[in-house]
Design a protein around this motif. Structure first.
Motif, PDB file in Angstrom:
ATOM      1  N   LEU A  78       0.810  -1.214   0.000  1.00 36.03           N
ATOM      2  CA  LEU A  78       0.000   0.000   0.000  1.00 36.03           C
ATOM      3  C   LEU A  78       0.852   1.276   0.000  1.00 36.03           C
ATOM      4  O   LEU A  78       0.549   2.209  -0.760  1.00 36.03           O
ATOM      5  CB  LEU A  78      -0.955  -0.028   1.189  1.00 36.03           C
ATOM      6  CG  LEU A  78      -2.187   0.883   1.101  1.00 36.03           C
ATOM      7  CD1 LEU A  78      -2.943   0.643  -0.192  1.00 36.03           C
ATOM      8  CD2 LEU A  78      -3.103   0.659   2.301  1.00 36.03           C
ATOM      9  N   PRO A  79       1.920   1.378   0.816  1.00 31.85           N
ATOM     10  CA  PRO A  79       2.775   2.573   0.698  1.00 31.85           C
ATOM     11  C   PRO A  79       3.392   2.729  -0.684  1.00 31.85           C
ATOM     12  O   PRO A  79       3.512   3.856  -1.187  1.00 31.85           O
ATOM     13  CB  PRO A  79       3.849   2.339   1.771  1.00 31.85           C
ATOM     14  CG  PRO A  79       3.212   1.444   2.767  1.00 31.85           C
ATOM     15  CD  PRO A  79       2.324   0.545   1.964  1.00 31.85           C
ATOM     16  N   PHE A 110       0.445   8.776   2.432  1.00 33.51           N
ATOM     17  CA  PHE A 110       1.629   7.916   2.437  1.00 33.51           C
ATOM     18  C   PHE A 110       2.206   7.794   3.838  1.00 33.51           C
ATOM     19  O   PHE A 110       2.504   6.679   4.303  1.00 33.51           O
ATOM     20  CB  PHE A 110       2.691   8.480   1.484  1.00 33.51           C
ATOM     21  CG  PHE A 110       4.018   7.764   1.571  1.00 33.51           C
ATOM     22  CD1 PHE A 110       4.222   6.581   0.888  1.00 33.51           C
ATOM     23  CD2 PHE A 110       5.042   8.263   2.356  1.00 33.51           C
ATOM     24  CE1 PHE A 110       5.424   5.902   0.981  1.00 33.51           C
ATOM     25  CE2 PHE A 110       6.259   7.602   2.461  1.00 33.51           C
ATOM     26  CZ  PHE A 110       6.445   6.422   1.772  1.00 33.51           C
ATOM     27  N   TRP A 111       2.384   8.930   4.508  1.00 37.33           N
ATOM     28  CA  TRP A 111       2.970   8.871   5.853  1.00 37.33           C
ATOM     29  C   TRP A 111       2.033   8.191   6.837  1.00 37.33           C
ATOM     30  O   TRP A 111       2.479   7.495   7.758  1.00 37.33           O
ATOM     31  CB  TRP A 111       3.325  10.269   6.329  1.00 37.33           C
ATOM     32  CG  TRP A 111       4.495  10.868   5.598  1.00 37.33           C
ATOM     33  CD1 TRP A 111       4.476  11.928   4.740  1.00 37.33           C
ATOM     34  CD2 TRP A 111       5.856  10.412   5.641  1.00 37.33           C
ATOM     35  NE1 TRP A 111       5.741  12.161   4.244  1.00 37.33           N
ATOM     36  CE2 TRP A 111       6.606  11.249   4.782  1.00 37.33           C
ATOM     37  CE3 TRP A 111       6.504   9.385   6.307  1.00 37.33           C
ATOM     38  CZ2 TRP A 111       7.974  11.089   4.588  1.00 37.33           C
ATOM     39  CZ3 TRP A 111       7.870   9.221   6.113  1.00 37.33           C
ATOM     40  CH2 TRP A 111       8.595  10.063   5.266  1.00 37.33           C
ATOM     41  N   THR A 112       0.730   8.353   6.630  1.00 35.71           N
ATOM     42  CA  THR A 112      -0.235   7.711   7.527  1.00 35.71           C
ATOM     43  C   THR A 112      -0.175   6.196   7.401  1.00 35.71           C
ATOM     44  O   THR A 112      -0.097   5.471   8.404  1.00 35.71           O
ATOM     45  CB  THR A 112      -1.654   8.208   7.213  1.00 35.71           C
ATOM     46  OG1 THR A 112      -1.714   9.619   7.403  1.00 35.71           O
ATOM     47  CG2 THR A 112      -2.666   7.545   8.113  1.00 35.71           C
ATOM     48  N   VAL A 180       0.767  13.685  15.915  1.00 40.49           N
ATOM     49  CA  VAL A 180      -0.297  13.142  16.774  1.00 40.49           C
ATOM     50  C   VAL A 180      -1.280  12.326  15.943  1.00 40.49           C
ATOM     51  O   VAL A 180      -1.722  11.250  16.350  1.00 40.49           O
ATOM     52  CB  VAL A 180      -1.016  14.286  17.516  1.00 40.49           C
ATOM     53  CG1 VAL A 180      -2.239  13.761  18.258  1.00 40.49           C
ATOM     54  CG2 VAL A 180      -0.055  14.969  18.488  1.00 40.49           C
ATOM     55  N   TRP A 181      -1.614  12.841  14.764  1.00 44.62           N
ATOM     56  CA  TRP A 181      -2.513  12.118  13.868  1.00 44.62           C
ATOM     57  C   TRP A 181      -1.904  10.770  13.464  1.00 44.62           C
ATOM     58  O   TRP A 181      -2.598   9.743  13.436  1.00 44.62           O
ATOM     59  CB  TRP A 181      -2.782  12.983  12.647  1.00 44.62           C
ATOM     60  CG  TRP A 181      -3.731  12.390  11.641  1.00 44.62           C
ATOM     61  CD1 TRP A 181      -3.417  11.866  10.427  1.00 44.62           C
ATOM     62  CD2 TRP A 181      -5.149  12.276  11.756  1.00 44.62           C
ATOM     63  NE1 TRP A 181      -4.540  11.432   9.771  1.00 44.62           N
ATOM     64  CE2 TRP A 181      -5.625  11.673  10.562  1.00 44.62           C
ATOM     65  CE3 TRP A 181      -6.070  12.624  12.745  1.00 44.62           C
ATOM     66  CZ2 TRP A 181      -6.971  11.418  10.354  1.00 44.62           C
ATOM     67  CZ3 TRP A 181      -7.417  12.360  12.530  1.00 44.62           C
ATOM     68  CH2 TRP A 181      -7.850  11.768  11.344  1.00 44.62           C
ATOM     69  N   LEU A 182      -0.613  10.739  13.157  1.00 43.35           N
ATOM     70  CA  LEU A 182       0.061   9.491  12.776  1.00 43.35           C
ATOM     71  C   LEU A 182       0.109   8.513  13.944  1.00 43.35           C
ATOM     72  O   LEU A 182      -0.077   7.298  13.766  1.00 43.35           O
ATOM     73  CB  LEU A 182       1.476   9.789  12.285  1.00 43.35           C
ATOM     74  CG  LEU A 182       1.609  10.649  11.023  1.00 43.35           C
ATOM     75  CD1 LEU A 182       3.075  10.765  10.622  1.00 43.35           C
ATOM     76  CD2 LEU A 182       0.801  10.082   9.880  1.00 43.35           C
ATOM     77  N   ILE A 183       0.359   9.019  15.149  1.00 40.85           N
ATOM     78  CA  ILE A 183       0.410   8.142  16.321  1.00 40.85           C
ATOM     79  C   ILE A 183      -0.959   7.518  16.584  1.00 40.85           C
ATOM     80  O   ILE A 183      -1.067   6.324  16.905  1.00 40.85           O
ATOM     81  CB  ILE A 183       0.906   8.933  17.548  1.00 40.85           C
ATOM     82  CG1 ILE A 183       2.383   9.311  17.378  1.00 40.85           C
ATOM     83  CG2 ILE A 183       0.735   8.115  18.828  1.00 40.85           C
ATOM     84  CD1 ILE A 183       2.911  10.237  18.441  1.00 40.85           C
ATOM     85  N   SER A 213      -5.786  -4.285   7.300  1.00 41.41           N
ATOM     86  CA  SER A 213      -5.884  -3.369   8.437  1.00 41.41           C
ATOM     87  C   SER A 213      -5.365  -1.976   8.084  1.00 41.41           C
ATOM     88  O   SER A 213      -5.988  -0.967   8.449  1.00 41.41           O
ATOM     89  CB  SER A 213      -5.129  -3.930   9.638  1.00 41.41           C
ATOM     90  OG  SER A 213      -3.749  -4.067   9.353  1.00 41.41           O
ATOM     91  N   SER A 214      -4.243  -1.908   7.384  1.00 42.40           N
ATOM     92  CA  SER A 214      -3.707  -0.599   7.003  1.00 42.40           C
ATOM     93  C   SER A 214      -4.643   0.105   6.021  1.00 42.40           C
ATOM     94  O   SER A 214      -4.842   1.325   6.099  1.00 42.40           O
ATOM     95  CB  SER A 214      -2.312  -0.745   6.402  1.00 42.40           C
ATOM     96  OG  SER A 214      -2.324  -1.595   5.260  1.00 42.40           O
ATOM     97  N   GLY A 215      -5.241  -0.663   5.098  1.00 42.68           N
ATOM     98  CA  GLY A 215      -6.193  -0.070   4.168  1.00 42.68           C
ATOM     99  C   GLY A 215      -7.455   0.417   4.862  1.00 42.68           C
ATOM    100  O   GLY A 215      -7.956   1.511   4.572  1.00 42.68           O
TER     101      GLY A 215
END
Length: 583
Positions: A78-79, A110-112, A180-183, A213-215
């Protein structure tokens, strides 16, 4: 030493290395930080996969039998797809001397998703470190070395992420807010993957669960981001957002959306949340009917009357689709009418074409379902070949629609996936009167990748064809990219299986079933289909901007992945092929 090297560099990992290398070599300097992060994620995925496969799996993580862990492939797919789309958009905008907010939205995506994959890899490494009860000193030392290397790469990736944020003129507390959003995404991804592995044992490999799960977290996060951004724009008084300026949450907008995308997203998110909503309804009904012990829900499955339970199910589903989901759509998009009415208006905006296409689909589905179901009961044709016929049906159904009515096909894909989700819930929960009938019908087409709990093959085939089309919306200079799923699954995978099964002699490995003849047939058939498809695309206004050499590389790498991977090929091959077609 040679045997150890052979174990590290097996066929699947070698193909993944080719795939990632092709993406990284195509990236411009403006995406240097993202490219380095993908490289680090690949290294972490390989390190964790080796650690996982050298350790005994914990009892609570029962993965699909016969499949490798697939951690490396699941972590990078996915990345890499998002980075390929970023490369494509950067090239298109550079050629047209334009700018677009879609690049910043994709960059945040991408970073998420990278943060989600990194967090799950850390979770896997820590989980499998403590799983063996009789770990030797050397094994424990290897685990600690792996953890140390993994943490160093994660910290380096976090530094690259910060540099990427600051390089894009982020100032003040905005980079901190993004972190914070990424965490939050990372923690939610770990919780989600634990729930999937525990609730659906033996249904998927670790790599497949990682991809799902990532998707899902990316999709749910996107819905939450649109909601928060809209709430902030409307200046609603929420305590959690009180300290933010009206424009502080603009980074959460992952790009532009259309009405069709909002409708599909609302329905998908609502249906994924529906099981929790249905359990709440059952729990409330038990209390309203004076059942003092809510534990009866776990033992009896809800009300004793089967018809009563079914009525509750259908009523809850109707309320979700006509009230709760449209309420969210109204929040994030300025619909001038009820979303359900908007869908009907869109369908009948061009009734001759839309209804004719629907009639064509109904005829193809009825003929194929009745014919193949009868064959499955009375014929000796192997199930693997029977299942591939549905891949050809997908080509017959989706190719004309993608050429002539792509917007209507987008909406139809969403409707079909929603129907599949509802039917699967009816089948699993045995909802009267369709539950038993659907279960009997679906069992006629299952294989070793389907479990007793979930049947996922039809979901993966539909999404494999739909995702490249959905992701190609907006700027696109690669007309073959939307056809990635149709070409790779409907033609390439089908020809590889049929030719390999009937005429294959030379196998790629001693333990695998895939043959060189089958892979060659799959690659050749996709190239032949592209040579036929390109003139059709040119007649509809597209221009071919992709060199045949890059097309050959894309087809070959995806064909080799089909030959070597033990993962669910319907899920991975279309994404890999789409990613390579974007370059």
């Amino acid at each position: 030493m040679a045997g150890g090297a052979a174990d590290v560099f097996n066929g699947e990992r070698a193909v993944v290395a080719l795939f990632v290398s092709r993406v990284l070599l195509s990236a411009p300097l403006s995406l240097l930080y993202e490219s380095l992060a993908l490289f680090l994620l690949s290294a972490c995925g390989l390190l964790v996969e080796i650690s996982v496969e050298s350790s005994s799996a914990p009892p609570r993580f029962k993965t699909r039998p016969g499949a490798s862990s697939g951690t490396l492939l699941g972590a990078v797919t996915l990345p890499a797809v998002i980075l390929s789309r970023l490369i494509q958009l950067s090239r298109v905008l550079l050629e047209n001397n334009a700018t677009s907010d879609e690049i910043s939205g994709l960059d945040m995506q991408f970073w998420t998703v990278s943060a989600s994959c990194f967090s799950v890899l850390i979770f896997f490494c820590l989980t499998f470190q403590h799983s063996p009860k009789n770990t030797t000193f050397f094994q424990l030392k290897n685990f600690r070395t792996s953890n140390c290397g993994l943490m160093h790469m994660v910290l380096l990736s976090m530094a690259l992420c910060y540099l990427s944020f600051t390089a894009k003129a982020d100032s003040g507390y905005l980079p901190l807010l993004k972190f914070v959003w990424l965490i939050c995404h990372s923690l939610a991804s770990v919780m989600l993957i634990q729930h999937i592995l525990q609730a659906f044992p033996s249904c998927a490999s670790l790599g497949e669960v990682l991809l799902v799960s990532s998707g899902l977290m990316l999709y749910f996060g996107d819905a939450l981001a649109h909601s928060l951004s809209k709430v902030n724009v409307l200046h609603l008084k929420l305590p959690a957002l009180a300290f933010l300026a009206p424009s502080a949450l603009t980074f959460l907008k992952y790009g532009t959306r259309s009405e069709i995308a909002i409708v599909i997203q609302g329905v998908m998110v609502g249906l994924f949340l529906f099981p929790a909503f249905y359990k709440i309804v059952l729990w409330a009904w038990l209390h309203l009917t004076n059942l003092r012990k809510p534990e009866a829900l776990a033992t009896n499955g809800g009300p004793n009357n089967v018809v009563e339970m079914s009525v509750l199910f259908y009523a809850s589903l109707l309320f979700m689709l006509t009230a709760l989901i449209p309420a969210w759509m109204y929040l994030v998009w300025d619909f001038q009418k009820h979303p359900v009415a908007w869908v009907f208006t869109f369908v009948f905006s061009d009734p001759l074409k839309h209804l004719a296409l629907c009639l064509y689909w109904v005829c193809v589905i009825c003929v194929s379902v009745l014919r193949f179901y009868d064959i499955s009961k009375h014929s000796k044709i192997e199930r693997i070949l029977l299942r591939k016929y549905y891949h050809l049906v997908a080509v017959l159904m989706f190719s004309p629609a993608l050429l002539l009515l792509p917007a209507f096909l987008n909406l139809a894909f969403g409707a079909a996936f929603a129907v599949f989700l509802v039917l699967e819930m009816i089948r699993v929960w045995k909802i009267w009167p369709l539950g038993h009938t659907i279960h009997q019908f679906m069992n006629a087409f299952t294989d070793h990748r389907d479990s007793d709990i979930l049947i996922v093959s039809h979901f993966s085939l539909l999404l494999g064809c739909a995702l490249p089309i959905w992701m190609s919306s907006g700027l696109n200079d690669r007309p073959l990219a939307p056809f990635a799923g149709i070409l790779s699954l409907g033609i390439g995978d089908t020809m590889a299986s049929v030719v390999g099964h009937k005429y294959g002699v030379l196998r790629w490995s001693k333990t695998g079933k895939k043959t060189i003849e089958g892979t060659a047939a799959g690659i050749t058939s996709v190239l032949a289909a592209c040579s036929v498809l390109l003139p059709l695309l040119a007649s509809t206004g597209y221009f071919f901007s992709q060199h045949w050499l890059s097309l050959l590389v894309a087809v070959t790498v995806s064909g080799l992945l089909e030959a070597y991977t033990a993962q669910l090929d319907n899920a991975f091959i279309p994404l890999v092929f789409y990613s390579l077609l974007c370059l």
